[in-house]
Scaffold this motif. Structure first.
Motif, short mmCIF file in Angstrom:
data_model
loop_
_atom_site.label_atom_id
_atom_site.label_comp_id
_atom_site.label_asym_id
_atom_site.label_seq_id
_atom_site.Cartn_x
_atom_site.Cartn_y
_atom_site.Cartn_z
N SER A 40 0.82 -1.22 0.00
CA SER A 40 0.00 0.00 0.00
C SER A 40 0.85 1.27 0.00
N ASP A 54 -4.30 1.31 -7.27
CA ASP A 54 -4.69 0.54 -6.10
C ASP A 54 -3.64 -0.53 -5.79
N ASP A 55 -3.89 -1.29 -4.73
CA ASP A 55 -2.92 -2.28 -4.30
C ASP A 55 -2.73 -3.40 -5.32
#
Length: 234
Positions: A163, A210-211
């Motif tokens: 993250s 995003d991750d």
């Protein structure tokens, strides 16, 4: 998905650059011309007014001037790739993950069987390159999956979580990977890391970073380093 990884890998591998010397600074004098080469027309007909003077001038470096022609220097060392076994051991060392299909395809990668083939293959080829990419995809993906499943410092994700988006922290992990995979210690803001940083942190054309996408990008960086010429050759 594989298509995304392929696109990321294509981006990761389009990194090239070279240094070209700049023009001579204004006002810098031209170097003195080389001395006269002996045995030329001036020596034959005395056209230089010196009647075949023995003063040959400074060594110009040209064939025949103060020498017997061009000397043959030692041949340069030819770049050679790892053997199949060396590559697989190195892959395990840097990722912590073996390639399950290595034994099946080691022969195609050049490993000697000592029945029909007695020499280890060391020539770069399309076949070797293809299996290197296959091995890199599996081992890099498996290494990152293992890092994300276990707490603490990982093999690939050593200094960052999936993250993480902070540029300083991402660069720290990238510098660690460059040293681990290629043995190259990066200086502060080393320009060689810039293309990799853009690959990792560039905003996607659609959606957000995003991750899931970040995981794909770290996998692509790992693959790019495994397939890098500095990794597979010596």
């Amino acid at each position: 998905m594989i298509t995304t990884r392929s696109l990321l890998m294509a981006t990761a591998l389009t990194v090239a650059g070279c240094y070209q010397g700049g023009p001579r600074p204004a006002g810098e004098d031209d170097p003195d011309p080389p001395g006269r080469v002996p045995g030329g027309a001036d020596d034959d007909d005395g056209g230089d007014g010196g009647g075949g003077s023995s003063d040959d001038g400074a060594d110009s470096g040209a064939p025949g001037h103060h020498g017997e022609g061009e000397a043959e220097g030692p041949a340069g060392r030819r770049v050679r790739r790892m053997t199949a076994a060396q590559f697989h051991r190195s892959l395990i060392t840097v990722t912590g993950q073996p390639w399950p299909l290595f034994e099946e395809y080691a022969g195609a990668m050049g490993r000697a069987d000592f029945a029909e083939i007695t020499d280890e293959g060391r020539e770069l080829s399309v076949t070797f390159d293809k299996f290197v990419h296959d091995a890199a995809l599996h081992s890099c993906a498996a290494a990152i999956a293992a890092d994300l499943e276990s707490p603490g410092a990982g093999t690939i994700m050593r200094w960052v979580a999936i993250s993480e988006r902070d540029e300083v922290k991402v660069r720290r992990n990238l510098d660690y990977m460059m040293l681990r995979f290629l043995g190259q210690e990066m200086r502060s803001e080393d320009p060689r890391t810039e293309p990799w940083m853009k690959l990792l942190l560039a905003s996607p054309s659609a959606g957000e970073l995003d991750d899931a996408l970040m995981r794909e990008r770290w996998t692509a960086v790992c693959m790019g380093l495994v397939t890098h010429p500095d990794f597979v050759t010596y």
